[in-house]
Design a protein around this motif. Sequence first.
Motif, PDB file in Angstrom:
ATOM      1  N   GLN A   1       0.827  -1.206   0.000  1.00  0.00           N
ATOM      2  CA  GLN A   1       0.000   0.000   0.000  1.00  0.00           C
ATOM      3  C   GLN A   1       0.867   1.264   0.000  1.00  0.00           C
ATOM      4  O   GLN A   1       0.614   2.208  -0.749  1.00  0.00           O
ATOM      5  CB  GLN A   1      -0.921  -0.020   1.223  1.00  0.00           C
ATOM      6  CG  GLN A   1      -1.972   1.083   1.234  1.00  0.00           C
ATOM      7  CD  GLN A   1      -2.910   0.933   2.421  1.00  0.00           C
ATOM      8  OE1 GLN A   1      -2.505   1.121   3.575  1.00  0.00           O
ATOM      9  NE2 GLN A   1      -4.153   0.563   2.149  1.00  0.00           N
ATOM     10  N   ARG A   2       1.902   1.283   0.823  1.00  0.00           N
ATOM     11  CA  ARG A   2       2.796   2.443   0.866  1.00  0.00           C
ATOM     12  C   ARG A   2       3.575   2.607  -0.434  1.00  0.00           C
ATOM     13  O   ARG A   2       3.801   3.721  -0.904  1.00  0.00           O
ATOM     14  CB  ARG A   2       3.755   2.313   2.045  1.00  0.00           C
ATOM     15  CG  ARG A   2       3.098   2.472   3.404  1.00  0.00           C
ATOM     16  CD  ARG A   2       4.101   2.258   4.521  1.00  0.00           C
ATOM     17  NE  ARG A   2       3.490   2.321   5.839  1.00  0.00           N
ATOM     18  CZ  ARG A   2       4.114   2.020   6.956  1.00  0.00           C
ATOM     19  NH1 ARG A   2       5.391   1.629   6.917  1.00  0.00           N
ATOM     20  NH2 ARG A   2       3.495   2.093   8.102  1.00  0.00           N
ATOM     21  N   LEU A   3       3.997   1.477  -1.012  1.00  0.00           N
ATOM     22  CA  LEU A   3       4.769   1.540  -2.251  1.00  0.00           C
ATOM     23  C   LEU A   3       3.938   2.051  -3.422  1.00  0.00           C
ATOM     24  O   LEU A   3       4.483   2.536  -4.406  1.00  0.00           O
ATOM     25  CB  LEU A   3       5.329   0.153  -2.595  1.00  0.00           C
ATOM     26  CG  LEU A   3       6.321  -0.459  -1.598  1.00  0.00           C
ATOM     27  CD1 LEU A   3       6.793  -1.814  -2.103  1.00  0.00           C
ATOM     28  CD2 LEU A   3       7.504   0.464  -1.357  1.00  0.00           C
ATOM     29  N   SER A   4       2.613   1.934  -3.300  1.00  0.00           N
ATOM     30  CA  SER A   4       1.713   2.316  -4.397  1.00  0.00           C
ATOM     31  C   SER A   4       0.939   3.592  -4.088  1.00  0.00           C
ATOM     32  O   SER A   4      -0.085   3.849  -4.698  1.00  0.00           O
ATOM     33  CB  SER A   4       0.736   1.174  -4.683  1.00  0.00           C
ATOM     34  OG  SER A   4      -0.082   0.928  -3.541  1.00  0.00           O
ATOM     35  N   PHE A   5       1.410   4.369  -3.126  1.00  0.00           N
ATOM     36  CA  PHE A   5       0.775   5.639  -2.759  1.00  0.00           C
ATOM     37  C   PHE A   5      -0.673   5.428  -2.307  1.00  0.00           C
ATOM     38  O   PHE A   5      -1.568   6.210  -2.635  1.00  0.00           O
ATOM     39  CB  PHE A   5       0.850   6.625  -3.920  1.00  0.00           C
ATOM     40  CG  PHE A   5       2.259   6.907  -4.369  1.00  0.00           C
ATOM     41  CD1 PHE A   5       3.019   7.876  -3.740  1.00  0.00           C
ATOM     42  CD2 PHE A   5       2.829   6.172  -5.394  1.00  0.00           C
ATOM     43  CE1 PHE A   5       4.325   8.116  -4.137  1.00  0.00           C
ATOM     44  CE2 PHE A   5       4.147   6.402  -5.796  1.00  0.00           C
ATOM     45  CZ  PHE A   5       4.890   7.377  -5.167  1.00  0.00           C
ATOM     46  N   GLY A   6      -0.892   4.320  -1.565  1.00  0.00           N
ATOM     47  CA  GLY A   6      -2.199   4.056  -0.984  1.00  0.00           C
ATOM     48  C   GLY A   6      -3.195   3.396  -1.906  1.00  0.00           C
ATOM     49  O   GLY A   6      -4.363   3.226  -1.533  1.00  0.00           O
TER      50      GLY A   6
ATOM     51  N   GLU B   1       0.044   5.401 -13.413  1.00  0.00           N
ATOM     52  CA  GLU B   1      -0.467   4.079 -13.026  1.00  0.00           C
ATOM     53  C   GLU B   1       0.491   3.386 -12.060  1.00  0.00           C
ATOM     54  O   GLU B   1       1.706   3.583 -12.125  1.00  0.00           O
ATOM     55  CB  GLU B   1      -0.657   3.200 -14.266  1.00  0.00           C
ATOM     56  CG  GLU B   1      -1.276   1.838 -13.975  1.00  0.00           C
ATOM     57  CD  GLU B   1      -1.427   0.998 -15.235  1.00  0.00           C
ATOM     58  OE1 GLU B   1      -2.539   0.964 -15.781  1.00  0.00           O
ATOM     59  OE2 GLU B   1      -0.417   0.393 -15.668  1.00  0.00           O
ATOM     60  N   THR B   2      -0.071   2.589 -11.157  1.00  0.00           N
ATOM     61  CA  THR B   2       0.720   1.725 -10.297  1.00  0.00           C
ATOM     62  C   THR B   2       0.167   0.307 -10.391  1.00  0.00           C
ATOM     63  O   THR B   2      -1.045   0.118 -10.544  1.00  0.00           O
ATOM     64  CB  THR B   2       0.699   2.214  -8.830  1.00  0.00           C
ATOM     65  OG1 THR B   2       1.514   1.349  -8.027  1.00  0.00           O
ATOM     66  CG2 THR B   2      -0.709   2.237  -8.260  1.00  0.00           C
ATOM     67  N   SER B   3       1.054  -0.676 -10.318  1.00  0.00           N
ATOM     68  CA  SER B   3       0.619  -2.062 -10.458  1.00  0.00           C
ATOM     69  C   SER B   3       1.633  -2.966  -9.779  1.00  0.00           C
ATOM     70  O   SER B   3       2.718  -2.538  -9.389  1.00  0.00           O
ATOM     71  CB  SER B   3       0.483  -2.443 -11.935  1.00  0.00           C
ATOM     72  OG  SER B   3       1.729  -2.292 -12.605  1.00  0.00           O
TER      73      SER B   3
ATOM     74  N   GLN C   1       8.486 -13.499  -4.952  1.00  0.00           N
ATOM     75  CA  GLN C   1       9.213 -12.304  -5.364  1.00  0.00           C
ATOM     76  C   GLN C   1       8.394 -11.562  -6.415  1.00  0.00           C
ATOM     77  O   GLN C   1       7.975 -12.152  -7.413  1.00  0.00           O
ATOM     78  CB  GLN C   1      10.584 -12.688  -5.925  1.00  0.00           C
ATOM     79  CG  GLN C   1      11.488 -13.339  -4.890  1.00  0.00           C
ATOM     80  CD  GLN C   1      12.821 -13.768  -5.476  1.00  0.00           C
ATOM     81  OE1 GLN C   1      12.910 -14.129  -6.637  1.00  0.00           O
ATOM     82  NE2 GLN C   1      13.852 -13.726  -4.653  1.00  0.00           N
ATOM     83  N   SER C   2       8.160 -10.293  -6.168  1.00  0.00           N
ATOM     84  CA  SER C   2       7.312  -9.498  -7.051  1.00  0.00           C
ATOM     85  C   SER C   2       7.883  -8.108  -7.233  1.00  0.00           C
ATOM     86  O   SER C   2       8.870  -7.740  -6.592  1.00  0.00           O
ATOM     87  CB  SER C   2       5.888  -9.419  -6.490  1.00  0.00           C
ATOM     88  OG  SER C   2       5.343 -10.699  -6.289  1.00  0.00           O
ATOM     89  N   THR C   3       7.231  -7.341  -8.096  1.00  0.00           N
ATOM     90  CA  THR C   3       7.667  -5.974  -8.387  1.00  0.00           C
ATOM     91  C   THR C   3       6.485  -5.022  -8.341  1.00  0.00           C
ATOM     92  O   THR C   3       5.446  -5.286  -8.954  1.00  0.00           O
ATOM     93  CB  THR C   3       8.312  -5.893  -9.785  1.00  0.00           C
ATOM     94  OG1 THR C   3       9.427  -6.773  -9.850  1.00  0.00           O
ATOM     95  CG2 THR C   3       8.775  -4.476 -10.087  1.00  0.00           C
ATOM     96  N   ALA C   4       6.641  -3.937  -7.607  1.00  0.00           N
ATOM     97  CA  ALA C   4       5.670  -2.845  -7.634  1.00  0.00           C
ATOM     98  C   ALA C   4       6.157  -1.833  -8.659  1.00  0.00           C
ATOM     99  O   ALA C   4       7.296  -1.367  -8.598  1.00  0.00           O
ATOM    100  CB  ALA C   4       5.550  -2.203  -6.256  1.00  0.00           C
ATOM    101  N   LEU C   5       5.308  -1.531  -9.617  1.00  0.00           N
ATOM    102  CA  LEU C   5       5.666  -0.644 -10.710  1.00  0.00           C
ATOM    103  C   LEU C   5       4.888   0.658 -10.616  1.00  0.00           C
ATOM    104  O   LEU C   5       3.663   0.642 -10.464  1.00  0.00           O
ATOM    105  CB  LEU C   5       5.376  -1.338 -12.050  1.00  0.00           C
ATOM    106  CG  LEU C   5       5.501  -0.494 -13.326  1.00  0.00           C
ATOM    107  CD1 LEU C   5       6.940  -0.050 -13.535  1.00  0.00           C
ATOM    108  CD2 LEU C   5       5.007  -1.289 -14.530  1.00  0.00           C
ATOM    109  N   VAL C   6       5.610   1.774 -10.674  1.00  0.00           N
ATOM    110  CA  VAL C   6       4.986   3.092 -10.759  1.00  0.00           C
ATOM    111  C   VAL C   6       5.343   3.653 -12.127  1.00  0.00           C
ATOM    112  O   VAL C   6       6.503   3.975 -12.401  1.00  0.00           O
ATOM    113  CB  VAL C   6       5.467   4.024  -9.633  1.00  0.00           C
ATOM    114  CG1 VAL C   6       4.821   5.399  -9.774  1.00  0.00           C
ATOM    115  CG2 VAL C   6       5.150   3.425  -8.265  1.00  0.00           C
TER     116      VAL C   6
END
Length: 203
Positions: free
Chosen positions: A76-81, A140-142, A117-122
């Motif tokens: 949630q923090r990595l994706s700006f909520g 976009e965030t994903s 193992q995953s990736t948060a993309l902004v």
Amino acid sequence: MVSELTNLKQELISISEASDIGFNYTQTAKEQIETLAASLEILNPTTEPTNKMDLVQGRWRLLYSTFGLERETTLQRLSFGKLPNVKVNVTGVFQEVNTVGHEYNNLIEFTAASGIQSTALVSGRYTVENSQRLNVDFWETSVKSARNDLTNSALREALGVDSDSPLKSELSFNGWVDITYCDDNFRLVRGNQKNLYVLLRED
């Protein structure tokens, strides 16, 4: 000047890598990094980096930043909520710049409690404001698995989220970055929040 530049650069890379993306820095190391960065910026071999985006494009690994990212955080923090409140452990931070489409993407690699193992993309797009500054609009965030063969349902199960929880969401905010040093494999960036980023090109 070349030898001075090389020595400063190698020292900055060494200290930045030891800081573990800024997770494990000391006040002394922070001051050293700031001093070395300022010295390198004076010797910048690329005086107009945004006019030479071929040097800027590519995949870059973040060695150090003052952004305040935490090792143990949440999706949630990595994706700006925007994405689910899942506990994660950050393992790496990267930036990908592509002149085709003016892409300016930040990627945060992480491991969830399940071990996946995953990736948060902004995802962002840049426009050139002047010879040093890029304006960036993030749209976009994903999140995606590091394994391309993992289905959406399997990813959700591994993250511990249900089918109603979004794994992709729109963003609408912008900022700017000044590229204050750039050569073929090393870059310094200062953002609009006065943060310093030290980046090394990935092969």
